[in-house]
Every structure is written in C-alpha cells, then in structure tokens.
Motif scaffolding. Structure first.
Motif, PDB file in Angstrom:
ATOM      1  N   TRP A  19     -11.912  -1.817 -15.574  1.00  0.00           N
ATOM      2  CA  TRP A  19     -10.825  -2.749 -15.315  1.00  0.00           C
ATOM      3  C   TRP A  19      -9.603  -2.432 -16.169  1.00  0.00           C
ATOM      4  O   TRP A  19      -8.477  -2.508 -15.690  1.00  0.00           O
ATOM      5  CB  TRP A  19     -11.284  -4.187 -15.522  1.00  0.00           C
ATOM      6  CG  TRP A  19     -10.201  -5.174 -15.214  1.00  0.00           C
ATOM      7  CD1 TRP A  19      -9.642  -6.070 -16.067  1.00  0.00           C
ATOM      8  CD2 TRP A  19      -9.524  -5.348 -13.960  1.00  0.00           C
ATOM      9  NE1 TRP A  19      -8.666  -6.790 -15.426  1.00  0.00           N
ATOM     10  CE2 TRP A  19      -8.565  -6.364 -14.132  1.00  0.00           C
ATOM     11  CE3 TRP A  19      -9.626  -4.732 -12.719  1.00  0.00           C
ATOM     12  CZ2 TRP A  19      -7.725  -6.778 -13.110  1.00  0.00           C
ATOM     13  CZ3 TRP A  19      -8.781  -5.149 -11.704  1.00  0.00           C
ATOM     14  CH2 TRP A  19      -7.854  -6.158 -11.904  1.00  0.00           C
ATOM     15  N   ASN A  20      -9.816  -2.067 -17.429  1.00  0.00           N
ATOM     16  CA  ASN A  20      -8.696  -1.680 -18.287  1.00  0.00           C
ATOM     17  C   ASN A  20      -7.972  -0.468 -17.716  1.00  0.00           C
ATOM     18  O   ASN A  20      -6.742  -0.399 -17.729  1.00  0.00           O
ATOM     19  CB  ASN A  20      -9.172  -1.403 -19.712  1.00  0.00           C
ATOM     20  CG  ASN A  20      -9.562  -2.665 -20.449  1.00  0.00           C
ATOM     21  OD1 ASN A  20      -9.185  -3.772 -20.065  1.00  0.00           O
ATOM     22  ND2 ASN A  20     -10.331  -2.510 -21.509  1.00  0.00           N
ATOM     23  N   HIS A  21      -8.734   0.493 -17.207  1.00  0.00           N
ATOM     24  CA  HIS A  21      -8.140   1.679 -16.592  1.00  0.00           C
ATOM     25  C   HIS A  21      -7.313   1.289 -15.362  1.00  0.00           C
ATOM     26  O   HIS A  21      -6.164   1.720 -15.213  1.00  0.00           O
ATOM     27  CB  HIS A  21      -9.238   2.671 -16.201  1.00  0.00           C
ATOM     28  CG  HIS A  21      -8.728   3.804 -15.355  1.00  0.00           C
ATOM     29  ND1 HIS A  21      -8.094   4.904 -15.886  1.00  0.00           N
ATOM     30  CD2 HIS A  21      -8.742   3.992 -14.013  1.00  0.00           C
ATOM     31  CE1 HIS A  21      -7.749   5.721 -14.901  1.00  0.00           C
ATOM     32  NE2 HIS A  21      -8.130   5.185 -13.761  1.00  0.00           N
ATOM     33  N   SER A  61      -6.025  -1.656 -14.562  1.00  0.00           N
ATOM     34  CA  SER A  61      -4.874  -2.483 -14.950  1.00  0.00           C
ATOM     35  C   SER A  61      -3.766  -1.661 -15.604  1.00  0.00           C
ATOM     36  O   SER A  61      -2.582  -1.930 -15.394  1.00  0.00           O
ATOM     37  CB  SER A  61      -5.305  -3.581 -15.918  1.00  0.00           C
ATOM     38  OG  SER A  61      -6.230  -4.430 -15.300  1.00  0.00           O
ATOM     39  N   PHE A  62      -4.143  -0.652 -16.375  1.00  0.00           N
ATOM     40  CA  PHE A  62      -3.150   0.193 -17.043  1.00  0.00           C
ATOM     41  C   PHE A  62      -2.473   1.136 -16.059  1.00  0.00           C
ATOM     42  O   PHE A  62      -1.252   1.271 -16.043  1.00  0.00           O
ATOM     43  CB  PHE A  62      -3.811   0.983 -18.174  1.00  0.00           C
ATOM     44  CG  PHE A  62      -2.860   1.891 -18.891  1.00  0.00           C
ATOM     45  CD1 PHE A  62      -1.930   1.379 -19.794  1.00  0.00           C
ATOM     46  CD2 PHE A  62      -2.877   3.260 -18.668  1.00  0.00           C
ATOM     47  CE1 PHE A  62      -1.037   2.218 -20.442  1.00  0.00           C
ATOM     48  CE2 PHE A  62      -1.997   4.107 -19.311  1.00  0.00           C
ATOM     49  CZ  PHE A  62      -1.072   3.589 -20.205  1.00  0.00           C
ATOM     50  N   ARG A  63      -3.270   1.800 -15.244  1.00  0.00           N
ATOM     51  CA  ARG A  63      -2.731   2.797 -14.323  1.00  0.00           C
ATOM     52  C   ARG A  63      -2.069   2.177 -13.097  1.00  0.00           C
ATOM     53  O   ARG A  63      -1.236   2.804 -12.441  1.00  0.00           O
ATOM     54  CB  ARG A  63      -3.845   3.753 -13.867  1.00  0.00           C
ATOM     55  CG  ARG A  63      -4.528   4.501 -14.995  1.00  0.00           C
ATOM     56  CD  ARG A  63      -3.689   5.573 -15.562  1.00  0.00           C
ATOM     57  NE  ARG A  63      -3.611   6.654 -14.591  1.00  0.00           N
ATOM     58  CZ  ARG A  63      -2.856   7.707 -14.717  1.00  0.00           C
ATOM     59  NH1 ARG A  63      -2.124   7.855 -15.782  1.00  0.00           N
ATOM     60  NH2 ARG A  63      -2.833   8.630 -13.806  1.00  0.00           N
ATOM     61  N   HIS A  64      -2.476   0.956 -12.761  1.00  0.00           N
ATOM     62  CA  HIS A  64      -1.958   0.267 -11.573  1.00  0.00           C
ATOM     63  C   HIS A  64      -1.623  -1.173 -11.949  1.00  0.00           C
ATOM     64  O   HIS A  64      -2.325  -2.106 -11.566  1.00  0.00           O
ATOM     65  CB  HIS A  64      -2.989   0.294 -10.446  1.00  0.00           C
ATOM     66  CG  HIS A  64      -3.494   1.667 -10.143  1.00  0.00           C
ATOM     67  ND1 HIS A  64      -2.775   2.560  -9.377  1.00  0.00           N
ATOM     68  CD2 HIS A  64      -4.626   2.313 -10.526  1.00  0.00           C
ATOM     69  CE1 HIS A  64      -3.461   3.695  -9.300  1.00  0.00           C
ATOM     70  NE2 HIS A  64      -4.573   3.570  -9.983  1.00  0.00           N
ATOM     71  N   PRO A  65      -0.556  -1.384 -12.711  1.00  0.00           N
ATOM     72  CA  PRO A  65      -0.244  -2.723 -13.219  1.00  0.00           C
ATOM     73  C   PRO A  65      -0.064  -3.767 -12.120  1.00  0.00           C
ATOM     74  O   PRO A  65      -0.283  -4.948 -12.360  1.00  0.00           O
ATOM     75  CB  PRO A  65       1.028  -2.534 -14.038  1.00  0.00           C
ATOM     76  CG  PRO A  65       1.561  -1.205 -13.670  1.00  0.00           C
ATOM     77  CD  PRO A  65       0.433  -0.390 -13.134  1.00  0.00           C
ATOM     78  N   GLU A  66       0.301  -3.339 -10.929  1.00  0.00           N
ATOM     79  CA  GLU A  66       0.445  -4.287  -9.825  1.00  0.00           C
ATOM     80  C   GLU A  66      -0.890  -4.927  -9.437  1.00  0.00           C
ATOM     81  O   GLU A  66      -0.924  -5.962  -8.779  1.00  0.00           O
ATOM     82  CB  GLU A  66       1.094  -3.612  -8.604  1.00  0.00           C
ATOM     83  CG  GLU A  66       0.229  -2.606  -7.877  1.00  0.00           C
ATOM     84  CD  GLU A  66       0.142  -1.215  -8.512  1.00  0.00           C
ATOM     85  OE1 GLU A  66      -0.477  -0.338  -7.896  1.00  0.00           O
ATOM     86  OE2 GLU A  66       0.683  -1.000  -9.622  1.00  0.00           O
ATOM     87  N   ALA A  74      -3.179  -5.875 -11.766  1.00  0.00           N
ATOM     88  CA  ALA A  74      -3.687  -6.629 -12.913  1.00  0.00           C
ATOM     89  C   ALA A  74      -3.988  -8.087 -12.585  1.00  0.00           C
ATOM     90  O   ALA A  74      -4.924  -8.659 -13.129  1.00  0.00           O
ATOM     91  CB  ALA A  74      -2.714  -6.539 -14.082  1.00  0.00           C
TER      92      ALA A  74
END
Length: 75
Positions: free
Chosen positions: A23-25, A27-32, A34
């Motif tokens: 999930w961190n990956h 959310s970081f790589r695809h902030p849209e 999150a």
C-alpha cells in the motif's frame, strides 16, 4: 511479516491480500490512489472486467474512476 491491510476474495474466488508495504508503494507511486482503498477493494470483489492473459499476468481487474476534468473548470 508485513502488516496486512486487507485479505479479500475476488469475484472469481482468488484470495487477494494487500500489505502495508504494498500500500505504501501504491500510495507513493500513484498518489491519486491514496484515497481510493475502498474503491480498490470493490474493484477486486466486483470488477467491471476480468480478462485472462496467457503471459505473466493471470488476471486483470478493471475498474473505472471518473475524475473531474481540469478543463471542466474553464468556462
């Protein structure tokens, strides 16, 4: 072991798990994405499309998220 965020069964019976690291990956790589955790779960459980592949990918889960167009703000 990494913390589990969810473990759910897909529409076609496959158990899908999402870890905190994954999930961190995402959310970081695809902030849209999150704020779209519930939509992700819904897409896994009830996708609008399941497509089989014969290559490395076994399943493709599709879902549609409609974002307002930046052009719609221009009048």
């Amino acid at each position: 072991m990494d913390e589990l965020i969810f473990v759910i069964e897909s529409k076609d019976g496959i158990v899908v798990r999402l870890t905190r690291k994954q999930w961190n990956h995402i959310s970081f790589r695809h902030p849209e994405m999150a704020a779209k955790l519930n939509e992700m779960k819904a897409a896994i459980q009830n996708p609008i499309l399941i497509k089989s592949y014969t290559e490395d990918i076994d399943k493709f889960y599709g879902f549609l998220i409609v974002f307002p167009s930046p052009l719609s703000a221009i009048n």
